[in-house]
Write an enzyme that holds these catalytic residues in place. Structure first.
Site, PDB file in Angstrom:
ATOM      1  N   ARG A 159     -38.351 -68.414   5.536  1.00  0.00           N
ATOM      2  CA  ARG A 159     -38.270 -69.660   6.313  1.00  0.00           C
ATOM      3  C   ARG A 159     -39.640 -70.129   6.789  1.00  0.00           C
ATOM      4  O   ARG A 159     -39.844 -71.316   7.013  1.00  0.00           O
ATOM      5  CB  ARG A 159     -37.276 -69.500   7.464  1.00  0.00           C
ATOM      6  CG  ARG A 159     -35.831 -69.389   6.942  1.00  0.00           C
ATOM      7  CD  ARG A 159     -34.833 -69.112   8.045  1.00  0.00           C
ATOM      8  NE  ARG A 159     -35.110 -67.898   8.783  1.00  0.00           N
ATOM      9  CZ  ARG A 159     -34.669 -66.688   8.469  1.00  0.00           C
ATOM     10  NH1 ARG A 159     -33.894 -66.517   7.414  1.00  0.00           N
ATOM     11  NH2 ARG A 159     -34.991 -65.638   9.192  1.00  0.00           N
ATOM     12  N   GLU A 163     -36.855 -53.470  13.696  1.00  0.00           N
ATOM     13  CA  GLU A 163     -35.925 -52.855  14.639  1.00  0.00           C
ATOM     14  C   GLU A 163     -35.155 -51.719  13.971  1.00  0.00           C
ATOM     15  O   GLU A 163     -34.770 -50.759  14.600  1.00  0.00           O
ATOM     16  CB  GLU A 163     -34.912 -53.884  15.156  1.00  0.00           C
ATOM     17  CG  GLU A 163     -35.536 -55.020  15.923  1.00  0.00           C
ATOM     18  CD  GLU A 163     -35.124 -56.375  15.390  1.00  0.00           C
ATOM     19  OE1 GLU A 163     -34.423 -57.089  16.118  1.00  0.00           O
ATOM     20  OE2 GLU A 163     -35.511 -56.712  14.257  1.00  0.00           O
TER      21      GLU A 163
END
Length: 171
Positions: A58, A95
């Site tokens: 993106r 993460e």
């Protein structure tokens, strides 16, 4: 126009407990997309970059449109195996794991001023790795620009020492 109204929130994606901020709904609305790029360009113009660097995927959409608006070049930073020429890479923590990004060795010239752009600032790992690549090539990171910042993930902490700006902030 309230840009936040153009962004879809998807609960429990990609994992349970996460709210994914989906910008595809903003991108498909021409007025919202134009407003977002115009607003980012307003933030960016004071930096006067030579290059805008956008991170797959993106970040390509936002970064290329922004580079066009600012009248400068665009440099894509990609996932491994996508760039055909000589490249350097940088790994970074996620993460839930680790990833790698790459850039062509001739993408940034020594001394070029660079703006790093992405759709979202979460933990800051991808952005920090991108800055490392730019600096390895001799570029100067002027600032980071994001459409969205997830405040509770504290991505700015990893980017301390750099200018960081975002259009929309979510708790």
């Amino acid at each position: 126009m309230e840009l936040k109204n153009s962004i879809r929130s998807i609960k429990d994606y990609p994992v349970k407990g996460v709210i994914f901020r989906d910008i595809t709904t903003l991108l498909r609305e021409k007025d919202a997309f134009q407003e977002a790029i115009d607003s980012l360009a307003e933030l960016a113009k004071k930096y006067k970059p030579d290059q805008v660097v956008g991170v797959e995927a993106r970040g390509f959409i936002i970064g290329a449109a922004l580079a066009y608006k600012l009248g400068c070049g665009f440099v894509p930073v990609r996932k491994p195996g996508k760039l055909p020429y000589d490249k350097i890479s940088e790994s970074y923590g996620l993460e839930y794991g680790e990833d790698v990004i790459e850039v062509h060795v001739d993408a940034i010239k020594k001394g070029e001023k660079v703006l790093i752009v992405d759709d979202l600032l979460a933990t800051g790992g991808t952005s920090r790795a991108t800055a490392n690549l730019v600096e390895k090539l001799g570029g100067e990171v002027l600032a980071f620009l994001f459409m969205i910042e997830l405040l509770d993930l504290k991505g700015r902490k990893l980017l301390e020492g750099y200018e960081v700006e975002s259009l929309l902030k979510y708790e």
